[in-house]
Design a protein around this motif. Structure first.
Motif, short mmCIF file in Angstrom:
data_model
loop_
_atom_site.label_atom_id
_atom_site.label_comp_id
_atom_site.label_asym_id
_atom_site.label_seq_id
_atom_site.Cartn_x
_atom_site.Cartn_y
_atom_site.Cartn_z
N LEU A 43 -12.43 19.59 21.67
CA LEU A 43 -12.50 18.16 21.94
C LEU A 43 -13.57 17.81 22.97
CD1 LEU A 43 -11.46 15.32 21.42
CD2 LEU A 43 -9.66 15.73 23.12
N ASP A 44 -13.70 18.60 24.03
CA ASP A 44 -14.70 18.29 25.04
C ASP A 44 -16.11 18.32 24.45
OD1 ASP A 44 -12.77 17.95 26.96
OD2 ASP A 44 -13.03 19.93 27.87
N ALA A 45 -16.38 19.30 23.62
CA ALA A 45 -17.69 19.38 22.97
C ALA A 45 -17.88 18.22 21.99
CB ALA A 45 -17.84 20.71 22.25
N ALA A 46 -16.80 17.82 21.31
CA ALA A 46 -16.87 16.68 20.40
C ALA A 46 -17.19 15.40 21.17
CB ALA A 46 -15.57 16.54 19.64
N LYS A 47 -16.55 15.24 22.33
CA LYS A 47 -16.82 14.06 23.16
C LYS A 47 -18.27 14.06 23.65
CE LYS A 47 -12.11 13.27 24.88
NZ LYS A 47 -11.21 13.35 26.07
N ALA A 48 -18.79 15.23 24.00
CA ALA A 48 -20.18 15.32 24.45
C ALA A 48 -21.14 14.94 23.33
CB ALA A 48 -20.48 16.73 24.94
N ALA A 49 -20.86 15.38 22.12
CA ALA A 49 -21.70 15.02 20.97
C ALA A 49 -21.64 13.52 20.70
CB ALA A 49 -21.27 15.81 19.74
N ALA A 50 -20.43 12.95 20.78
CA ALA A 50 -20.29 11.50 20.57
C ALA A 50 -21.02 10.72 21.66
CB ALA A 50 -18.81 11.13 20.55
N ASP A 51 -20.92 11.18 22.91
CA ASP A 51 -21.62 10.52 24.01
C ASP A 51 -23.13 10.54 23.80
OD1 ASP A 51 -19.25 9.95 25.29
OD2 ASP A 51 -19.37 11.62 26.71
N GLU A 52 -23.62 11.67 23.31
CA GLU A 52 -25.06 11.80 23.04
C GLU A 52 -25.51 10.77 22.00
OE1 GLU A 52 -27.94 15.19 21.04
OE2 GLU A 52 -26.19 15.85 22.20
N ILE A 53 -24.71 10.60 20.97
CA ILE A 53 -25.05 9.61 19.93
C ILE A 53 -24.98 8.20 20.48
CG2 ILE A 53 -24.21 8.58 17.77
CD1 ILE A 53 -23.46 11.47 16.90
N ALA A 59 -6.29 8.88 10.71
CA ALA A 59 -5.64 7.60 11.05
C ALA A 59 -6.29 6.97 12.28
CB ALA A 59 -4.15 7.81 11.28
N ASP A 60 -6.62 7.78 13.28
CA ASP A 60 -7.28 7.27 14.48
C ASP A 60 -8.67 6.72 14.17
OD1 ASP A 60 -5.08 7.97 15.98
OD2 ASP A 60 -5.99 9.75 16.88
N ALA A 61 -9.37 7.38 13.26
CA ALA A 61 -10.69 6.89 12.86
C ALA A 61 -10.59 5.54 12.18
CB ALA A 61 -11.35 7.90 11.92
N VAL A 62 -9.62 5.41 11.28
CA VAL A 62 -9.42 4.13 10.58
C VAL A 62 -8.98 3.05 11.56
CG1 VAL A 62 -8.03 2.95 8.83
CG2 VAL A 62 -8.93 5.25 8.37
N ALA A 63 -8.11 3.40 12.50
CA ALA A 63 -7.66 2.41 13.49
C ALA A 63 -8.82 1.92 14.35
CB ALA A 63 -6.58 3.03 14.37
N ALA A 64 -9.75 2.83 14.67
CA ALA A 64 -10.88 2.47 15.54
C ALA A 64 -11.94 1.67 14.81
CB ALA A 64 -11.50 3.72 16.13
N LYS A 112 -25.34 7.19 23.56
CA LYS A 112 -26.44 6.96 24.51
C LYS A 112 -27.77 6.75 23.79
CE LYS A 112 -24.32 9.48 28.34
NZ LYS A 112 -24.33 10.73 29.15
N SER A 113 -27.86 7.24 22.57
CA SER A 113 -29.09 7.07 21.79
C SER A 113 -29.08 5.79 20.95
CB SER A 113 -29.29 8.29 20.87
OG SER A 113 -29.44 9.47 21.63
N GLY A 114 -28.04 4.97 21.14
CA GLY A 114 -27.97 3.70 20.43
C GLY A 114 -27.11 3.71 19.19
N GLY A 115 -26.48 4.83 18.89
CA GLY A 115 -25.59 4.90 17.74
C GLY A 115 -24.16 4.56 18.11
N THR A 116 -23.27 4.74 17.15
CA THR A 116 -21.85 4.49 17.37
C THR A 116 -21.07 5.71 16.96
OG1 THR A 116 -22.14 2.12 16.91
CG2 THR A 116 -19.90 2.99 16.80
N ALA A 117 -20.33 6.29 17.91
CA ALA A 117 -19.58 7.51 17.61
C ALA A 117 -18.35 7.62 18.49
CB ALA A 117 -20.47 8.73 17.82
N MET A 118 -17.36 8.34 17.99
CA MET A 118 -16.15 8.66 18.75
C MET A 118 -15.76 10.09 18.43
SD MET A 118 -13.16 6.73 16.52
CE MET A 118 -11.78 7.65 17.26
N GLY A 155 -27.28 4.34 10.46
CA GLY A 155 -26.45 3.16 10.63
C GLY A 155 -24.96 3.38 10.53
N ALA A 156 -24.52 4.62 10.31
CA ALA A 156 -23.09 4.88 10.16
C ALA A 156 -22.39 4.92 11.51
CB ALA A 156 -22.87 6.20 9.43
N LYS A 157 -21.11 4.60 11.49
CA LYS A 157 -20.22 4.84 12.62
C LYS A 157 -19.62 6.23 12.40
CE LYS A 157 -19.16 -0.08 12.90
NZ LYS A 157 -18.12 -1.13 12.70
N VAL A 158 -19.80 7.10 13.37
CA VAL A 158 -19.52 8.51 13.17
C VAL A 158 -18.30 8.96 13.97
CG1 VAL A 158 -20.44 10.83 13.39
CG2 VAL A 158 -21.97 8.96 12.76
N VAL A 159 -17.42 9.72 13.32
CA VAL A 159 -16.27 10.32 13.99
C VAL A 159 -16.50 11.82 14.05
CG1 VAL A 159 -13.77 10.61 14.00
CG2 VAL A 159 -14.79 8.51 13.04
#
Length: 260
Positions: free
Chosen positions: A39-49, A74-79, A51-57, A29-33
């Protein structure tokens, strides 16, 4: 979901143990950063989450870059409005005997493991204190936070250091309900460990099979590697624990290699 609506930032989370923790946190249930140098690999991991119904950036984060660490948190807190959990997971490994090692590699290892832990901890604590809701800081240590092995002087030194940092954070953070703990896995077959097998075979003049059986797993109770899932489940437990009763501790997850 034990981490429902909690916000967790995980360094080095584009792959390996960090990614597994991110996936398990999202399921809980967590929102994950996903914070990672790649960065590209990080974006791919976030997209995977996502698409599986989670929340990630994803955020770009070199953990030894003070400005980038502060901006990423700071960006995580802003989001997401807050930060509840930090997993300081980013790390590397360099194999060499002390007599053949270089000061450059020593400093590189300590910077990524310890400077990175310090910078992310400082930024996370500032955000947690400002929010006034407390939080959980979890460091990715190792059995090498307690034990030594040949060829790993800077790694062992850094992993021991994380326990000291966690204990200070536990004491300083208590008044603001910030807990800190260290997860100490045994050998996990991530790319980091896979890389070590031929390196150690060469340095020790033994076969890769003997590295696995007679070096890496010889002190386990069952000859088994720790899995990323083992570590991720421990990270969920520590993040969800509700009080300061469990703080300043190291939890060894290693199939019995090193028993406290």
């Amino acid at each position: 979901m034990v981490l429902k609506d909690k916000v967790a930032l995980i360094t080095g989370a584009a792959s390996g143990i960090g990614k597994e923790i991110a996936i398990e946190y999202a399921k809980a249930g967590a929102k994950v950063v996903i914070a990672d140098l790649a960065l590209d690999a990080a974006k791919a991991a976030a997209d995977e989450i996502n698409k599986s119904g989670g929340t990630a950036m994803a955020v770009a984060m070199n953990v030894v870059d003070e400005a980038q660490v502060d901006k990423g948190i700071a960006d995580a807190v802003a989001a997401y409005g807050t930060l509840d959990i930090l997993i300081s997971n980013a790390g590397i490994q360099i194999i060499a005997p002390i007599v053949d090692s270089t000061l450059e590699n020593w400093r590189k290892m300590l910077a990524i493991h310890l400077d990175g832990a310090y910078l992310t901890t400082r930024a996370a604590m500032r955000a947690m204190i400002k929010a006034g809701k407390g939080g959980s800081i979890i460091y990715m240590g190792s059995v090498h936070s307690h034990e030594a092995s040949p060829l790993k002087a800077p790694y062992v030194t850094a992993k021991h250091g994380l326990i000291g940092l966690a204990k200070v954070v536990a004491k300083e953070g208590a008044k603001d309900k910030i807990r800190s703990n260290v997860i100490c896995p045994g050998f996990v077959r991530t790319p980091l460990v896979e890389k070590q097998i031929p390196e150690q075979a060469k340095e020790l003049n033994i076969s890769e099979e003997d590295v696995i059986k007679k070096v890496m797993l010889k002190d386990t109770v069952d000859g088994e590697f720790t899995t990323t899932a083992d570590v991720a489940q421990t990270a969920v437990f520590l993040a969800a624990f509700p009080t300061n009763a469990l703080t300043g501790q190291s939890v060894v997850v290693s199939h019995g290699w090193f028993m406290q």
